[in-house]
Design an enzyme around this catalytic site. Structure first.
Site, PDB file in Angstrom:
ATOM      1  N   ARG A 356      19.498   6.445  17.923  1.00  0.00           N
ATOM      2  CA  ARG A 356      20.738   6.740  18.641  1.00  0.00           C
ATOM      3  C   ARG A 356      20.738   5.954  19.944  1.00  0.00           C
ATOM      4  O   ARG A 356      20.044   6.300  20.889  1.00  0.00           O
ATOM      5  CB  ARG A 356      20.848   8.246  18.900  1.00  0.00           C
ATOM      6  CG  ARG A 356      21.953   8.605  19.870  1.00  0.00           C
ATOM      7  CD  ARG A 356      22.253  10.082  19.873  1.00  0.00           C
ATOM      8  NE  ARG A 356      21.135  10.944  20.157  1.00  0.00           N
ATOM      9  CZ  ARG A 356      20.617  11.197  21.366  1.00  0.00           C
ATOM     10  NH1 ARG A 356      21.120  10.594  22.427  1.00  0.00           N
ATOM     11  NH2 ARG A 356      19.612  12.032  21.520  1.00  0.00           N
ATOM     12  N   HIS A 360      23.678  11.814  23.062  1.00  0.00           N
ATOM     13  CA  HIS A 360      23.915  12.720  21.941  1.00  0.00           C
ATOM     14  C   HIS A 360      25.409  12.992  21.793  1.00  0.00           C
ATOM     15  O   HIS A 360      25.968  12.920  20.709  1.00  0.00           O
ATOM     16  CB  HIS A 360      23.159  14.022  22.154  1.00  0.00           C
ATOM     17  CG  HIS A 360      23.400  15.048  21.106  1.00  0.00           C
ATOM     18  ND1 HIS A 360      22.918  14.935  19.821  1.00  0.00           N
ATOM     19  CD2 HIS A 360      24.090  16.212  21.148  1.00  0.00           C
ATOM     20  CE1 HIS A 360      23.297  15.982  19.113  1.00  0.00           C
ATOM     21  NE2 HIS A 360      24.017  16.762  19.894  1.00  0.00           N
ATOM     22  N   TYR A 369      15.557  11.929  29.580  1.00  0.00           N
ATOM     23  CA  TYR A 369      14.458  12.290  28.688  1.00  0.00           C
ATOM     24  C   TYR A 369      13.883  11.134  27.862  1.00  0.00           C
ATOM     25  O   TYR A 369      12.952  11.335  27.095  1.00  0.00           O
ATOM     26  CB  TYR A 369      14.883  13.419  27.735  1.00  0.00           C
ATOM     27  CG  TYR A 369      16.137  13.131  26.931  1.00  0.00           C
ATOM     28  CD1 TYR A 369      16.103  12.356  25.778  1.00  0.00           C
ATOM     29  CD2 TYR A 369      17.364  13.669  27.319  1.00  0.00           C
ATOM     30  CE1 TYR A 369      17.246  12.113  25.039  1.00  0.00           C
ATOM     31  CE2 TYR A 369      18.513  13.433  26.595  1.00  0.00           C
ATOM     32  CZ  TYR A 369      18.450  12.651  25.446  1.00  0.00           C
ATOM     33  OH  TYR A 369      19.595  12.405  24.714  1.00  0.00           O
TER      34      TYR A 369
END
Length: 465
Positions: A356, A360, A369
């Site tokens: 990805r 998200h 993160y």
């Protein structure tokens, strides 16, 4: 095509490279270094004890007893030393797991690949496709237009035209390749990110925007394109797909069903239940997992001790891992999987190993993160660039073709912007419709209360004048 034998052959060898925290594919702990030392020490001790017993026959009983006692003491001593050596080995895998990032793993299991990141065509013994130049150009066009649509949707959300948007950036090959492997009579169950699959099912892209703008609950008729409505609840569509496939089987049709889900959804109970039902009833369903490495902020390695495709073995059907950034490999593997289900051989799990590239959803900040180096490494594996490199190297597309696709991409962007801004607002009272077939007293009461509430705004505006 020997799908089962391929999965069986690769499962043992690849598990050793899967980074499973010191466990094999079956979950058995791998022996630590100290274990080997312990066995060696035990053998030496045994030899000493045997020697002591032999000498006992010719020596006095006192001497034999003392030698035997010495042998027992010697046997205990190496064991203690070995135990001391083993203690740090238990902590190492946990520490290594915390430190590493799944997407940057160099020791991942092998996967099916037909097109390298550099655009070189390679072969695979069990999966392959023979496509014409026109078909290859079509796959490139599909991915470019899908990416442009997705980029426009992200921008529109930032401008306040959409409430939320889940981007597919980086996953175009997995979606276009798998989507183009389906027949019109096959049925697809998406999550909320399968914009590329929707494109292959001839769903108008602008219809995908309605739910995220809040003007409808889906926007298209699932039965018109055999493409189910987007499912926001994580993993539930996989169970729906298994049930639908069981129905297809009972109807005697030879069509297949495909269920899309992410690596995060693989931790949901619904997915495990779907695997169980599909396996027991031999349902014609392909479980297509887009492993994009991150379930929001949680890496895949925190969710599974083995590669996701290996989970299929525990349910009794085969699984395979494919390069999710290789549109040719995704097409070949999915085509083989759906044909397998049509022939009555039961379900199959496909894990598309991809990444990805964006957030998200537009409410997420991936920089909190994951590292920039990780993304940069995957940018070098871009699915669109590798297919373009292949088309150019083989002389299958010229500059005029690529310019034409870019022009079409610009038109796509314009069309999307106009469509979103001209979408009519929904009927405010429509929320109370289609709840009960014959009406309901409580719903009628709530409808009347809400109507009075809306009317109060009109009264306030009138008073202000």
């Amino acid at each position: 095509m020997t799908v089962e034998s391929t999965a069986a052959r690769s499962s043992t060898a690849t598990a050793r490279r899967s980074g499973t925290g010191g466990k094999s594919a079956t979950g058995t702990a791998a022996p630590a270094e100290g274990g080997t030392a312990s066995k060696t020490a035990a053998k030496k001790t045994s030899a000493k004890t045997a020697a002591g017993k032999t000498s006992a026959k010719t020596a006095a009983s006192k001497t034999a007893a003392s030698k035997t006692a010495a042998g027992k003491t010697a046997a205990k001593t190496p064991a203690k030393k070995t135990s001391a050596k083993k203690a740090p080995a238990k902590k190492a895998p946990a520490k290594a797991t915390r430190a590493r990032k799944s997407a940057a793993q160099p020791d991942q299991p092998e996967l099916v690949q037909l097109l390298t990141p550099e655009g070189e065509r390679v072969s695979h013994p069990d999966y392959d496709v023979d496509l014409s130049a026109e078909e290859l150009r079509g796959l490139y066009r599909d991915m470019v237009l899908t990416r442009r649509f997705d980029a426009e949707a992200v921008t529109l959300q930032r401008q306040g035209e959409l409430g939320l948007w889940p981007s597919l950036l980086g996953q175009e090959a997995a979606q276009i390749g798998s989507g183009r492997a389906l027949r019109p009579d096959d049925y697809a169950f998406p999550t909320y990110r399968e914009h590329g699959v929707a494109w292959t099912r001839d769903v108008d892209p602008t219809l995908l925007l309605g739910m995220f703008r809040g003007v409808n609950n889906g926007g298209w008729d699932p039965n018109s394109n055999n493409f189910h409505l987007y499912t926001i609840v994580i993993g539930s569509q996989v169970l729906h797909a298994a049930g639908y496939a069981m129905g297809v089987q009972k109807d005697g049709a030879d069509s297949s069903v495909i269920a899309y889900f992410g690596d995060g959804a693989s931790s949901q109970g619904d997915v495990a239940e779907a695997f169980t039902f599909a396996a027991v009833y031999n349902a014609p369903v392909v479980f297509f997992c887009q492993n994009n490495q991150w379930a929001i902020s949680e890496p895949t390695e925190r969710q599974s001790r083995v590669p996701i495709y290996q989970r299929a073995q525990g349910f009794g059907f085969p699984g395979v891992r494919v390069d999710g950034n290789d549109v040719l490999a995704c097409l070949a593997v999915t085509r083989a999987a759906v044909e397998r289900t049509r022939s009555g051989e039961g379900p199959m799990l496909v894990e598309a190993f991809t990444y990805r590239m964006g957030a998200h959803t537009t409410s997420d900040d991936p920089t909190r993160y994951r590292r920039d180096e990780e993304r940069e490494a995957w940018e070098a594996k871009d699915p669109i660039q590798r297919l373009r490199a292949y088309l150019e190297k083989e002389g299958l597309a010229d500059a005029a073709y690529f310019e034409a696709v870019e022009g079409e991409s610009d038109e796509m962007g314009k069309h999307v912007r106009e469509a979103i801004r001209t979408m009519p607002d929904p009927d405010t009272m429509a929320i109370f419709e289609n709840i009960y077939a014959d009406g309901h007293a409580l719903v009628d009461e709530e409808r009347a209360q809400f109507a009075d509430y809306l009317a109060s705004f009109a009264d306030s505006a009138e008073e202000a004048r």
